[in-house]
Design an enzyme around this catalytic site. Structure first.
Site, mmCIF file in Angstrom:
data_model
loop_
_atom_site.group_PDB
_atom_site.id
_atom_site.type_symbol
_atom_site.label_atom_id
_atom_site.label_comp_id
_atom_site.label_asym_id
_atom_site.label_seq_id
_atom_site.Cartn_x
_atom_site.Cartn_y
_atom_site.Cartn_z
ATOM 1 N N ARG A 1 32.076 93.898 9.681
ATOM 2 C CA ARG A 1 33.274 93.915 9.401
ATOM 3 C C ARG A 1 33.927 92.484 9.722
ATOM 4 O O ARG A 1 35.042 92.161 9.071
ATOM 5 C CB ARG A 1 34.138 94.882 10.035
ATOM 6 C CG ARG A 1 33.841 96.375 9.690
ATOM 7 C CD ARG A 1 34.940 97.315 10.298
ATOM 8 N NE ARG A 1 34.443 98.504 10.444
ATOM 9 C CZ ARG A 1 34.639 99.475 9.372
ATOM 10 N NH1 ARG A 1 34.941 99.292 8.287
ATOM 11 N NH2 ARG A 1 33.883 100.638 9.550
ATOM 12 N N ASP B 1 32.114 97.396 6.005
ATOM 13 C CA ASP B 1 30.847 97.459 6.978
ATOM 14 C C ASP B 1 29.755 97.961 6.478
ATOM 15 O O ASP B 1 29.667 98.657 5.137
ATOM 16 C CB ASP B 1 31.432 98.338 7.921
ATOM 17 C CG ASP B 1 31.258 99.975 7.571
ATOM 18 O OD1 ASP B 1 32.203 100.451 6.583
ATOM 19 O OD2 ASP B 1 30.633 100.453 8.278
ATOM 20 N N ASP C 1 35.895 101.349 -5.271
ATOM 21 C CA ASP C 1 34.646 101.687 -6.109
ATOM 22 C C ASP C 1 34.573 102.643 -6.861
ATOM 23 O O ASP C 1 34.796 102.266 -8.107
ATOM 24 C CB ASP C 1 33.635 101.693 -4.670
ATOM 25 C CG ASP C 1 32.162 101.607 -5.278
ATOM 26 O OD1 ASP C 1 31.760 101.595 -6.559
ATOM 27 O OD2 ASP C 1 31.065 102.209 -4.359
ATOM 28 N N LYS D 1 35.553 97.094 -7.940
ATOM 29 C CA LYS D 1 34.209 97.136 -8.546
ATOM 30 C C LYS D 1 34.357 97.898 -10.159
ATOM 31 O O LYS D 1 35.162 98.630 -10.092
ATOM 32 C CB LYS D 1 33.029 98.043 -7.801
ATOM 33 C CG LYS D 1 32.556 97.413 -6.384
ATOM 34 C CD LYS D 1 31.758 97.969 -5.918
ATOM 35 C CE LYS D 1 31.351 97.583 -4.609
ATOM 36 N NZ LYS D 1 30.166 98.365 -4.062
HETATM 37 P P1 IMP Z 1 35.126 105.045 -3.149
HETATM 38 O O1 IMP Z 1 35.906 106.348 -2.910
HETATM 39 O O2 IMP Z 1 33.868 105.167 -4.047
HETATM 40 O O3 IMP Z 1 36.322 104.075 -4.194
HETATM 41 O O4 IMP Z 1 35.016 104.178 -2.053
HETATM 42 C C1 IMP Z 1 35.704 104.398 -0.739
HETATM 43 C C2 IMP Z 1 35.419 103.601 0.272
HETATM 44 O O5 IMP Z 1 34.061 103.410 0.348
HETATM 45 C C3 IMP Z 1 36.138 102.319 0.654
HETATM 46 O O6 IMP Z 1 37.199 102.308 0.737
HETATM 47 C C4 IMP Z 1 35.108 101.619 1.364
HETATM 48 O O7 IMP Z 1 35.373 101.825 2.396
HETATM 49 C C5 IMP Z 1 33.552 102.178 0.867
HETATM 50 N N1 IMP Z 1 32.974 101.127 0.143
HETATM 51 C C6 IMP Z 1 32.702 101.383 -1.121
HETATM 52 N N2 IMP Z 1 31.985 100.270 -1.616
HETATM 53 C C7 IMP Z 1 31.681 99.533 -0.674
HETATM 54 C C8 IMP Z 1 30.895 98.352 -0.349
HETATM 55 O O8 IMP Z 1 30.368 97.699 -1.403
HETATM 56 N N3 IMP Z 1 30.803 98.006 0.971
HETATM 57 C C9 IMP Z 1 31.006 98.662 2.003
HETATM 58 N N4 IMP Z 1 31.814 99.920 1.651
HETATM 59 C C10 IMP Z 1 32.271 100.230 0.551
#
Ligand code: IMP
Ligand code: MG
Length: 183
Positions: free
Chosen positions: A169, A163, A107, A135
């Site tokens: 999940r 989740d 994300d 994303k």
């Molecule tokens: P990031 O650090 O923003 O890239 O996100 C890290 C973690 O957030 C991912 O590995 C997911 O476990 C969780 N995450 C990010 N986006 C989503 C989503 O849309 N749904 C559920 N979990 C998310």
């Protein structure tokens, strides 16, 4: 469960079970080529990567080792905090190993860029990343994700390991969580 969950909790399905199955097969074939005659240690990021690890590893017609890490960056909300904490570390030393980080979703990319740097600093021979979902936001962070399943919109999604408050999940597809569930 599917019909009821789709109607009440899931706004729309973003990636179907069939699409996931086909993609896992395709990614496994690429890994077999890229890692031919090489070591392969898959590091799954708990808990989101459980489905991807289980499916990918079974699709691979070769030896593969699996280890797991648990990091926290989210708390119980829907926004990344940027603060990464190791909740469970690898069981083994990865010096000289060819590591493939398996993630559910990229994300903000904050978790991943931190994790990749962390594993590289332990002396792995190589560290690549596979993420089932990505994303658009991730484009802003300078972290190379070599293997990507699907590019999806910014909406908060659940299923196939992902989740919301530890639920959903086990959905075999990826869907957008209905707003009324978290607002
Ligand atoms: P990031 O650090 O923003 O890239 O996100 C890290 C973690 O957030 C991912 O590995 C997911 O476990 C969780 N995450 C990010 N986006 C989503 C989503 O849309 N749904 C559920 N979990 C998310
Ligand atoms: Mg995760």
């Amino acid at each position: 469960m599917d019909q009821k969950v789709i109607g009440n909790d899931i706004e729309k399905v973003v990636v179907t079970e069939e699409q996931l199955k086909a993609k896992v097969k395709e990614l496994a074939s690429r890994l077999e080529v890229d890692y031919r005659d090489r070591d392969l240690l898959m590091v799954g990021v708990l808990k989101g990567a459980i489905m991807a690890m289980a499916d990918l590893s079974r699709a691979l017609q070769r030896h593969v080792e699996m280890d797991w890490m648990a990091v926290s960056s989210y708390g119980s909300g829907t926004k990344s905090s940027g603060v990464v904490r190791i909740l469970k570390d690898l069981d083994r030393d990865i010096t000289g190993r060819e590591v493939l980080i398996v993630e559910d979703i990229v994300d903000s990319g904050l978790t991943l860029s931190w994790l990749k740097a962390n594993l590289e600093s332990r002396g792995a021979k190589s560290v690549e990343v596979l993420a089932i979902l990505r994303k658009p936001e991730a484009a802003k962070v300078d972290v190379k994700v070599k293997y990507i399943g699907f590019e999806i919109p910014t909406d908060f999604v659940v299923g196939y390991g992902l989740d919301f408050n530890e639920k959903y999940r086990n959905l075999p597809f990826v869907g957008v969580l209905a707003k009324h569930i978290y607002s």
